[in-house]
Scaffold this motif. Structure first.
Motif, mmCIF file in Angstrom:
data_model
loop_
_atom_site.group_PDB
_atom_site.id
_atom_site.type_symbol
_atom_site.label_atom_id
_atom_site.label_comp_id
_atom_site.label_asym_id
_atom_site.label_seq_id
_atom_site.Cartn_x
_atom_site.Cartn_y
_atom_site.Cartn_z
ATOM 1 N N THR A 1 2.424 -3.455 10.084
ATOM 2 C CA THR A 1 3.663 -3.206 10.849
ATOM 3 C C THR A 1 4.128 -1.769 10.616
ATOM 4 N N PRO A 2 3.345 -0.782 11.373
ATOM 5 C CA PRO A 2 3.763 0.660 11.234
ATOM 6 C C PRO A 2 4.756 1.032 11.328
ATOM 7 N N SER A 3 5.765 0.371 12.294
ATOM 8 C CA SER A 3 7.136 0.782 12.355
ATOM 9 C C SER A 3 8.058 0.753 11.229
ATOM 10 N N GLU A 4 7.338 0.040 10.246
ATOM 11 C CA GLU A 4 8.414 -0.009 9.014
ATOM 12 C C GLU A 4 8.360 1.370 8.310
ATOM 13 N N VAL A 5 7.390 2.212 8.624
ATOM 14 C CA VAL A 5 7.385 3.827 8.112
ATOM 15 C C VAL A 5 7.947 4.700 8.903
ATOM 16 N N GLY A 6 8.609 4.040 10.082
ATOM 17 C CA GLY A 6 9.460 5.138 11.001
ATOM 18 C C GLY A 6 8.370 5.927 11.487
ATOM 19 N N MET A 7 8.718 7.396 11.313
ATOM 20 C CA MET A 7 8.144 8.193 12.190
ATOM 21 C C MET A 7 6.758 8.544 11.564
ATOM 22 N N TYR A 8 6.471 8.080 10.479
ATOM 23 C CA TYR A 8 5.143 8.447 9.613
ATOM 24 C C TYR A 8 3.974 7.567 10.266
ATOM 25 N N ARG B 1 0.837 -1.132 0.054
ATOM 26 C CA ARG B 1 -0.004 -0.008 0.089
ATOM 27 C C ARG B 1 0.744 1.267 0.093
ATOM 28 N N VAL B 2 0.450 2.291 -0.663
ATOM 29 C CA VAL B 2 1.218 3.411 -0.499
ATOM 30 C C VAL B 2 0.460 4.515 -0.019
ATOM 31 N N PHE B 3 1.126 5.174 0.981
ATOM 32 C CA PHE B 3 0.415 6.282 1.686
ATOM 33 C C PHE B 3 1.196 7.601 1.335
ATOM 34 N N MET B 4 0.367 8.827 1.649
ATOM 35 C CA MET B 4 0.963 9.882 1.251
ATOM 36 C C MET B 4 0.884 10.767 2.926
ATOM 37 N N THR B 5 2.298 11.221 3.289
ATOM 38 C CA THR B 5 2.033 11.913 4.212
ATOM 39 C C THR B 5 1.715 13.518 3.795
ATOM 40 N N PRO B 6 1.462 14.178 4.973
ATOM 41 C CA PRO B 6 0.911 15.613 4.801
ATOM 42 C C PRO B 6 2.106 16.427 3.738
ATOM 43 N N SER B 7 3.199 15.819 4.021
ATOM 44 C CA SER B 7 4.218 16.650 3.260
ATOM 45 C C SER B 7 4.745 16.118 1.912
ATOM 46 N N ARG B 8 3.621 15.227 1.306
ATOM 47 C CA ARG B 8 3.547 14.700 0.085
ATOM 48 C C ARG B 8 4.750 13.655 -0.023
ATOM 49 N N ARG B 9 4.864 12.969 0.904
ATOM 50 C CA ARG B 9 6.099 12.142 0.787
ATOM 51 C C ARG B 9 5.486 10.816 0.644
ATOM 52 N N LYS B 10 5.867 9.877 0.013
ATOM 53 C CA LYS B 10 5.347 8.629 -0.226
ATOM 54 C C LYS B 10 5.840 7.664 0.554
ATOM 55 N N LEU C 1 4.155 0.277 2.357
ATOM 56 C CA LEU C 1 3.837 -0.629 3.360
ATOM 57 C C LEU C 1 3.090 -1.611 3.073
ATOM 58 N N ASN C 2 3.989 -2.752 3.572
ATOM 59 C CA ASN C 2 3.254 -4.140 3.158
ATOM 60 C C ASN C 2 2.201 -4.523 4.148
ATOM 61 N N VAL C 3 1.040 -4.690 3.634
ATOM 62 C CA VAL C 3 -0.040 -5.224 4.297
ATOM 63 C C VAL C 3 -0.541 -6.576 3.944
ATOM 64 N N VAL C 4 -0.782 -7.275 5.135
ATOM 65 C CA VAL C 4 -1.179 -8.615 4.985
ATOM 66 C C VAL C 4 -2.751 -8.612 5.330
ATOM 67 N N GLN C 5 -3.516 -9.324 4.404
ATOM 68 C CA GLN C 5 -4.790 -9.376 4.784
ATOM 69 C C GLN C 5 -5.569 -10.435 4.360
ATOM 70 N N SER C 6 -6.885 -10.887 5.037
ATOM 71 C CA SER C 6 -7.564 -11.714 4.675
ATOM 72 C C SER C 6 -9.107 -11.052 4.521
ATOM 73 N N ASN C 7 -10.138 -11.724 4.332
ATOM 74 C CA ASN C 7 -11.355 -10.894 4.284
ATOM 75 C C ASN C 7 -11.677 -10.271 5.557
ATOM 76 N N PHE C 8 -11.100 -11.032 6.665
ATOM 77 C CA PHE C 8 -11.684 -10.742 7.904
ATOM 78 C C PHE C 8 -10.702 -9.819 8.854
ATOM 79 N N HIS C 9 -9.589 -9.821 8.432
ATOM 80 C CA HIS C 9 -8.594 -9.092 9.303
ATOM 81 C C HIS C 9 -7.585 -8.374 8.356
ATOM 82 N N ILE C 10 -6.943 -7.710 9.024
ATOM 83 C CA ILE C 10 -5.737 -6.929 8.046
ATOM 84 C C ILE C 10 -4.581 -6.813 9.115
ATOM 85 N N GLU C 11 -3.466 -6.930 8.598
ATOM 86 C CA GLU C 11 -1.972 -7.111 9.750
ATOM 87 C C GLU C 11 -1.090 -6.030 9.004
#
Lengths: 673, 357
Positions: free
Chosen positions: B96-103, B72-81, B84-94
């Motif tokens: 690891t926000p620490s992968e993007v550091g302070m954002y 998944r690609v997220f945009m910070t308020p300062s337009r930085r891309k 993040l890898n997201v593991v999901q099934s139909n019932f859950h989503i997993e």
């Protein structure tokens, strides 16, 4: 929060202005280093903001303005705003015509030629054509990447289809009535270009090249013979924009996999790693690092791993090659024009100051000649004009990095004994300087350990003249301070200051500590011994950036392994519910298993882990020192030269891994065909 | 062929090898229909994630094992891309926000909002809510934790959050009070022995008790590490007999050698040497906090009682700076110089006789 930050921001401004006033009031508190060249003071003034304008500076202004105007709009499109008396840029007039003119190492040219010929006829086995789809030429600016591809495509008779971002967006152009009437987004245009370039090969070959591509070579359009084509992408769309990048990637993949099989060449200039504070954050905090346009952001990752992509890295142009090229250029120039030839010394100066960038070297040379042409009577004072040229042609920031560091690290204070190598003049100057320095008031007894003599270094002047920002300065100081310390206490002081300044302030620009330059300098000066004993210390460039680069590579390797892990888990019927591995777990715990698996694979049993895992799992402890790049006296704070002389071990490892990769897909090639 | 850790990871709550009372509790929770937000905490390799996936399976059935991994690609308020890898099934989503550091705050907000706004449309689904698993919850920044706190209350209707952390000390109190805290302790030696023997049985070889004892001692309560070591050993010497040498990861031995370097000599020149070693470690992606911790522990082992406390104090001090600052090497080095100077002073302060190597 915001209030706090504004107050802290205000303060330094006051400090600065006060000190500036003081500078004005005091009569020459400290002669700036450049004062040595007395006859040149007018030239120096050119760089200061307000200065008495002599007639000489006026002509220089004109010259400088021209250079500035010309630089951004480099080759073919540039036509207007030239100074009268000079027709066009030497860059265009004397561009390389054939291989002998190229200021590129022969082997690099050979690599590119090899690729191009394989792309057109498939190499010796005839099978390679399929894999010669995308060539990436990377390297610092002005390393003759584009020139090489142009020269070689001429030699091998390729027609270049080149994409250029349209400037007049949305406005009907006078030449083309069809495409611009309705508004077309830049990426739409690019897509159309790609589609046309890939599909309209045989029938419309001449028309494609006239509508959106450049290459205005008359003979090409008229020749109706079928010619090999290649797509040259140099003027890339804005890849920092997420959507644009995605589209660009998909278009690129389309081009590579299209049946028409036109080879694509992408030219990527390294943006270079800078030590600016804002960038640091981007560099330091893992994955949000795709700020600068690098090869990996241009080429989509799956494509990058596929065998269709070849990268050829260009190095900065070496001094000998550049000298040769400039001399031949000068010879050509003197044949066509009556102007006097620039002297040999001047060419050498230009080469020295160009820092491997041949484009800027030619620009500087032309500019230098324009100046001397305008003033023929100055001929006798050739000697005097040399430093001037050096000053003009060198990039602004090159204000002696080496001297800046020397000032900080040698920590000269009032009354220090002169260095044995100092000349009488230097001693005299030091004495005069000492006379102007006031002794600091005595400290109370409990603070006696902090008592120092007055420093000969004026931090404000240093700050004003510094070519680099605080962050980069801290890296340089960090790299070099240990040699200047006598014992651990001093080292402790410096390292603690560095650590404190680095952890001070926040991540946003408005949170950064505006005084960090002063703090680093003053902290270092305070901690170092006084006087610093001379032990023939040598200055080195920070290893930080190389390290960062290696760290990036290892991170990619970790990612490879994570993907491999989930890959093998999925092939296993029982592995359906397994989760994704965490990167830190992979790095810290998986090493032995990966090695065992790789060894096992050597005897041939199961799917091997990606060979790149050694980048993070293999760490052998050696007593040897890493090779360090020494900082030369004339060093420009490097944008790209950091990578000039890289760490040996790194190169070795990298080449090893790329070899194995190459080997891997060549086998595949044979199997498939 | 996947790793044994993955291959023999328990899939259902019934398969779990230890902490049976915890298992029973999780089972009854999943059955009750009133499932709370949860916070699993415990040391690394104790089985937190395994228990989470088992609980999910209990909640939603086998469908939860159909995973897909998206980037998944997220945009910070300062337009930085941000990727993040997201593991999901139909019932859950997993995530690891620490992968993007302070954002991490951006990621937390976006994901939670997205999940909270979508209703579960699958009529056959056992539960009406979706589950969001947040890994490394203790490395979340303050901002992200604050963002989490509000959403946890607001979207209770169609979302549950499961946090997974090593310790609760870095989580803010409001989050802790909104979750059911579940401590997953490290397995005891017997429990590990049991698990290792289970794997050996499934792989059809006999595990000599000495070998398993050695593995257990080496892995220090980390079952994942034990499994990995077991697999590596089996691959190196298939019959698992004779004297086994458990290979430590390279980085660990490397760190120990660095610690020895610090103790051997205390000069500015040695600081340079140590720095080169740190650079090498950092370039191999070893987290700087881990480097600091490992080296510091080794140094503490070797030095005199009187400065042990100081060594650790400064390690903690510079670790904080390291978190705030950008250039990790500065702080590592500052600590080294500090320790060297401490050591030197104690060395010369006391007589030499205590310090024979």
């Amino acid at each position: 929060m915001s209030r706090k930050s504004t107050t802290t921001r205000k303060r330094p401004a006051n400090v600065l202005s006060q000190s500036a006033r003081k500078l004005l009031e005091d009569d020459e508190p400290m002669p700036p280093p450049a004062k040595k060249f007395k006859p040149l003071s007018s030239a120096l003034n050119m760089f200061n903001i307000d200065s008495p304008k002599s007639t000489q500076t006026a002509t220089q202004r004109k010259g400088k303005g021209k250079e500035k105007a010309a630089t951004p709009a480099l080759p073919p499109t540039f036509s207007g705003s030239q100074t009268p008396g000079d027709e066009s840029l030497w860059l265009d007039m004397y561009g390389p015509m054939d291989e002998t003119d190229l200021a590129v190492h022969k082997r690099k040219v050979e690599d590119v030629r090899h690729w191009l010929s394989e792309a057109s006829d498939g190499g010796s086995s005839g099978k390679l054509r399929k894999y010669r789809r995308l060539l990436v030429l990377s390297g610092p600016a002005g390393s003759a990447k584009t020139a090489t591809i142009r020269v070689l495509s001429k030699e091998l008779d390729f027609e270049i289809l080149e994409w250029q971002n349209a400037v007049s967006e949305g406005l009907p152009s006078d030449e083309d009535s069809d495409g611009y009437a309705n508004f077309e987004g830049a990426m739409d245009k690019f897509q159309a270009f790609a589609a046309r370039a890939a599909s309209c090969r045989t029938v419309f070959s001449s028309e494609t090249s006239s509508s959106q591509t450049s290459q205005a070579n008359g003979s090409q359009a008229s020749s109706c013979k079928r010619r090999a084509q290649l797509i040259l992408l140099e003027d890339l769309p804005n890849l920092n924009h997420g959507k644009t990048q995605e589209r660009f990637h998909s278009i690129l993949e389309g081009l590579v996999h299209s049946p028409a099989s036109i080879p694509v060449v992408i030219v990527v200039s390294d943006a270079g790693i800078r030590g600016a504070t804002g960038d640091d954050v981007a560099l330091a905090s893992g994955p949000s690092r795709k700020e600068a346009i690098g090869v990996r952001s241009v080429v989509p990752p799956d494509l990058w791993r596929s065998p269709y992509v070849t990268e050829i890295k260009f190095n900065p142009v070496s001094a000998t090659l550049m000298k040769k090229a400039l001399h031949s250029l000068v010879a050509k120039h003197s044949r066509t024009s009556s102007h006097p030839q620039p002297s040999k010394e001047l060419v050498e100066l230009v080469v020295d100051s160009a820092n491997g960038d041949i484009r800027s070297a030619i620009m500087a040379l032309q500019f230098a000649c324009v100046r001397t042409e305008g003033k023929p009577k100055k001929k006798g004072r050739q000697h005097a004009s040399q430093p001037l040229i050096a000053m003009v042609s060198r990039r602004e920031q090159s204000l002696a990095m080496f001297h800046l560091l020397g000032k900080v690290l040698y920590n000269k204070r009032k009354g220090d004994a002169p260095a044995p190598s100092a000349s009488a003049k230097d001693i005299q100057r030091d004495k005069e300087l000492d006379a102007t320095l006031k002794n600091p008031p005595r400290l109370p007894t409990h603070l006696e350990e902090h008592e120092r003599k007055a420093s000969r270094v004026d931090v404000e002047v240093l700050y004003a003249d510094s070519p680099i920002d605080a962050s980069l300065l801290s890296l340089y100081v960090h790299q070099n301070y240990t040699q200047f310390c006598n014992d651990l206490n001093q080292a402790e002081g410096v390292s603690d200051w560095l650590s404190w300044v680095d952890s001070n302030g926040g991540d946003q620009w408005y949170q950064t500590n505006p005084n960090s330059f002063h703090l680093i300098t003053l902290g270092t000066l305070h901690s170092l011994p006084s006087p610093v004993p001379r032990r023939s210390q040598q200055m080195y460039k920070p290893e930080f950036f190389e390290n960062l680069k290696m760290c990036r590579e290892s991170e990619d390797a970790v990612e490879d392994v994570v993907q491999w892990l989930s890959g093998i888990a999925q092939t296993d019927q029982s592995g359906a519910g397994s989760t994704r591995w965490k990167k830190s777990e992979v790095v810290m715990e998986l090493g032995p298993v990966l090695r065992a698996r790789s060894d096992l694979h050597a005897s041939g049993s199961c799917l091997p882990p990606p060979s790149s895992h050694r980048l993070f799992s293999n760490l052998t402890f050696s007593r040897g020192q890493g090779s360090k790049a020494q900082l030369a006296e004339e060093e420009v704070p490097p944008e790209s030269s950091i990578m000039l002389d890289g760490d040996d071990s790194w190169d070795r490892r990298h080449s090893a891994s790329s070899e194995t990769r190459g080997g891997g897909w060549l086998e595949e090639d044979d199997i498939e065909d | 062929m996947s790793l044994w850790v993955d291959k023999y990871r328990p899939r259902t709550l019934d398969d779990l090898h230890y902490h049976h009372d915890l298992t029973a509790r999780l089972k009854s929770l999943a059955a009750s229909g009133d499932f709370p937000h949860m916070l699993f905490y415990g040391p690394s390799g104790a089985g937190k994630k395994t228990r989470i996936t088992c609980t999910l399976r209990q909640l939603f059935g086998a469908g939860v094992e159909k995973l897909r991994i998206d980037q998944r690609v997220f945009m910070t308020p300062s337009r930085r891309k941000l990727d993040l890898n997201v593991v999901q099934s139909n019932f859950h989503i997993e995530i690891t926000p620490s992968e993007v550091g302070m954002y991490d705050r951006v990621v937390i907000q976006e994901i939670l909002k997205e999940i909270a706004q979508t209703q579960q449309v699958d009529l056959n689904a056992k539960q009406r809510f979706k589950v969001v698993i947040i890994n490394d919850a203790d490395t979340l920044s303050r901002d992200a934790q604050a963002a989490l706190r509000r959403t946890m209350e607001k979207y209770m209707n169609n979302m549950r959050i499961i946090l997974c952390a090593n310790s609760t000390s870095k989580l803010i109190a409001p989050i802790k009070s909104r979750c059911l805290l579940v401590r997953v302790a490290a397995p005891s030696s017997e429990e590990m022995q049991h698990a290792l023997e289970y794997v050996a049985k499934r792989e059809k070889f006999t595990l000599p008790p000495e070998a398993s004892q050695q593995i257990i001692e080496d892995s220090n309560g980390n079952l994942r590490k034990a499994m990995l070591v077991l697999e590596a050993l089996k691959m190196q010497s298939p019959d698992m007999s004779g004297p086994l040498s458990i290979a430590k990861p390279d980085w660990e031995t490397y760190c120990h050698k660095v610690a020895d370097m610090i103790i051997q000599e205390q000069t500015p020149q040695r600081v340079m040497d140590v720095r080169a070693k740190f650079y090498e470690l950092l370039s191999h992606c070893i987290p700087p906090t881990v480097i600091l911790k490992t080296v510091a522990e080794r140094v503490v082992d070797k030095v005199d009682e009187s400065i042990k406390a100081d060594v650790m104090h400064w390690a903690a001090f510079y670790e904080v700076r390291m978190r705030v600052g950008n250039k990790k090497i500065f702080h590592l080095e500052a600590w080294v110089v500090k320790v060297m100077s401490l050591y030197k002073h104690s060395f010369y302060g006391i007589e030499l006789d205590d310090f024979e190597d």
